[in-house]
Design a protein around this motif. Structure first.
Motif, PDB file in Angstrom:
ATOM      1  N   HIS A 205       8.934 -51.485  12.559  1.00  0.00           N
ATOM      2  CA  HIS A 205       9.019 -51.082  11.146  1.00  0.00           C
ATOM      3  C   HIS A 205       7.703 -50.547  10.601  1.00  0.00           C
ATOM      4  N   ALA A 206       6.913 -49.919  11.434  1.00  0.00           N
ATOM      5  CA  ALA A 206       5.627 -49.407  10.976  1.00  0.00           C
ATOM      6  C   ALA A 206       5.774 -48.045  10.314  1.00  0.00           C
ATOM      7  N   ARG A 207       4.777 -47.696   9.540  1.00  0.00           N
ATOM      8  CA  ARG A 207       4.682 -46.318   9.044  1.00  0.00           C
ATOM      9  C   ARG A 207       3.502 -45.637   9.724  1.00  0.00           C
ATOM     10  N   HIS A 208       3.649 -44.326   9.946  1.00  0.00           N
ATOM     11  CA  HIS A 208       2.570 -43.548  10.554  1.00  0.00           C
ATOM     12  C   HIS A 208       1.768 -42.901   9.420  1.00  0.00           C
ATOM     13  N   ASP A 228       1.550 -39.077   5.312  1.00  0.00           N
ATOM     14  CA  ASP A 228       2.522 -39.981   5.914  1.00  0.00           C
ATOM     15  C   ASP A 228       3.393 -39.134   6.840  1.00  0.00           C
ATOM     16  N   SER A 230       5.822 -40.526   9.001  1.00  0.00           N
ATOM     17  CA  SER A 230       6.752 -41.504   9.586  1.00  0.00           C
ATOM     18  C   SER A 230       8.082 -40.886   9.994  1.00  0.00           C
ATOM     19  N   ASP A 279       1.551 -51.629   8.661  1.00  0.00           N
ATOM     20  CA  ASP A 279       2.673 -52.581   8.621  1.00  0.00           C
ATOM     21  C   ASP A 279       3.158 -52.778   7.177  1.00  0.00           C
ATOM     22  N   ALA A 280       4.160 -53.640   7.018  1.00  0.00           N
ATOM     23  CA  ALA A 280       4.782 -53.815   5.699  1.00  0.00           C
ATOM     24  C   ALA A 280       3.797 -54.350   4.654  1.00  0.00           C
ATOM     25  N   ASP A 437      10.101 -45.434   7.601  1.00  0.00           N
ATOM     26  CA  ASP A 437       9.257 -45.962   8.672  1.00  0.00           C
ATOM     27  C   ASP A 437       9.510 -45.095   9.905  1.00  0.00           C
TER      28      ASP A 437
END
Ligand code: ADP
Length: 446
Positions: A205-208, A228, A230, A279-280, A437
């Motif tokens: 559940h990561a974002r880039h 971003d 993602s 991460d979140a 994400d």
């Protein structure tokens, strides 16, 4: 300043560099393969030189043919664009030996940041947060198993020299790790000529989030805020935007400052992108550094007003960066949709061929970076991106409306493209809320 630059690339990025040269009063020399003969952007260069057959290995990746063209055309510098030779330290070194300026970092800085294992070491020295994982390349199976037990599963195996989303394997347990390790190293050896692999924690559940940075030859470095990226399919970016939706401003300052610190520490000059996963809780971990201009650089140009390609050329010529960090301000929101000649209904199968109708959108806040015109034939030899559609607006919500409107105007016939998919994504309520994400697109396409 340089008087003549050779562009060792093709397509939209070749055109982007031709445009920057023209505005700086520099002559441009474009090289092309037989597959790109007659491409319309070649007419916009001051000179065009054929360097060989369609396969990239025999043309755009062939160092001796490119250097021969540069010597014949008597250029002072080479812009490598992205992909092809842009991240080969060996190519930058050959340019230096031939007294041609490589528009990018020195071979030393490139080697330091371009190799994923070396880069992690540099990041640690510069105080940039990195993923828990192996300190360097892992040699033995048992060593990998020991590290994985310490950091906890899932883990990801990656190639030190990897790129383009290739050579990565996610392992959920010890058996998978053991059985994948040897294959991964073999695959890395075949694909990149370097079998070194390492492991790190796999973040779900990561974002880039990536930070654009610029350095000069006088020890200055600034960041141009973040993007971003993602929205990906098979680890390849599909939509990029900036600034990152919902990012806490203190976290933003922290991650952007750490990226600038890293390239300053590496004595890096030129444009670079420091990639992170978030991460979140908005904690950041550095993934890697791309030591070249990125496909998505115009997102940053729109929100900061800095012309990244021109700045790359100026710093390569020895000029100091003309701004300080405090001069760089964020303005509004930008989104980029990559328009690929692919069929989303048939598993994104490439759709090359002649385009009989090409009508890109226009109007307020729209930027289209493409080398395509009506009558252009997309060759089957290279990647399938035929252009990048960007919008800029005061807010993210307005940028999404503007992108929807622009996509609706866009006509490409008869080849298949990703325009329809982008239209759907702009309507998607989770995307609109910023709930993205790195697995968003995979879930949607399932
Ligand atoms: P490449 O150089 O091949 O593009 P990157 O290291 O930049 O490889 O990773 C590409 C993408 O792979 C990331 O944007 C992310 O989606 C995924 N990825 C890479 N490392 C991890 C990780 N440790 N945890 C979760 N996803 C990852």
């Amino acid at each position: 300043m340089f008087s003549r630059i050779l562009i060792a690339n093709r397509g939209e990025i070749a055109l982007r560099v031709i445009r920057a040269c023209r505005e700086l009063g520099i002559e441009s020399v474009c090289v092309y393969s037989e597959a790109d003969r007659g491409a319309p952007y070649l007419e916009l260069a001051d000179e065009a030189i054929c360097i060989g057959p369609g396969p990239a290995r025999e043309s755009y990746l062939n160092i001796s043919r490119i250097i021969a063209a540069a010597e014949v055309a008597n250029v002072d510098a080479i812009h490598p664009g992205y992909g092809f030779l842009s991240e080969r330290a060996e190519f930058a070194a050959v340019c230096r030996d031939c007294k041609i300026e490589f528009i990018g970092p020195s071979p030393e800085a490139m080697a330091k940041l371009g190799d994923k294992v070396a880069c992690k070491r540099a990041a640690k020295e510069a105080g940039v947060p990195i993923f828990p994982g192996s300190e360097g390349a892992v040699e033995a199976e048992d060593e990998a198993v020991e590290i994985a037990a310490k950091i906890g599963y899932p883990v990801i195996i990656k190639a030190a020299a990897g790129g383009g989303g290739r050579g990565m394997r996610v392992c959920h347990n010890e058996a998978a790790l053991r059985s994948n390790l040897r294959n991964a190293s073999q695959e890395a050896q075949n694909a990149f000529g370097n079998g070194a692999v390492f492991i790190e924690k796999f973040l779900e559940h990561a974002r880039h989030i990536e930070v654009q940075v610029l350095g000069d030859k006088h020890g200055h470095a600034v960041h141009l805020f973040e993007r971003d990226c993602s929205m990906q399919r098979r680890h390849q970016k599909v939509i990029e935007e900036g600034p990152a939706p919902g990012l806490d401003h203190r976290k933003r300052d922290k991650v952007c400052d750490s990226a600038a610190r890293l390239i300053q520490h590496a004595e890096y000059s030129g444009a670079a992108t420091v990639e992170f996963l978030m991460d979140a809780q908005q904690n950041f971990y550095m993934l890697e550094v791309n030591t070249r201009v990125q496909v998505e650089h115009p997102v940053t140009e729109l929100i900061t007003g800095v012309d990244i390609v021109k700045e790359m050329i100026k710093v390569a010529a020895g000029q100091p960066l003309p701004f300080k960090q405090s001069d760089i301000r964020l303005n509004g929101h930008a989104i980029e949709c990559r328009i690929n000649a692919e069929d989303p209904d048939r598993n994104f199968m490439p759709s090359p061929g002649t385009i009989t109708r090409f009508e890109p959108p226009g109007g307020p806040g729209v930027r289209m970076d493409t080398h395509v015109v009506t009558g252009y034939t997309v060759p089957p030899n290279y990647d399938s991106m035929i252009g990048k559609l960007l919008v800029h607006a005061p807010t993210r919500a307005e940028a999404i409306e503007r992108m929807s409107r622009a996509l609706r105007e866009f006509r490409v016939e008869p080849i298949k493209t990703t325009i329809g998919l982008h239209r759907r994504l702009m309507e998607n309520s989770s995307f609109r809320e910023g709930g993205i994400d790195i697995h968003f697109l995979e879930r949607l396409l399932k």
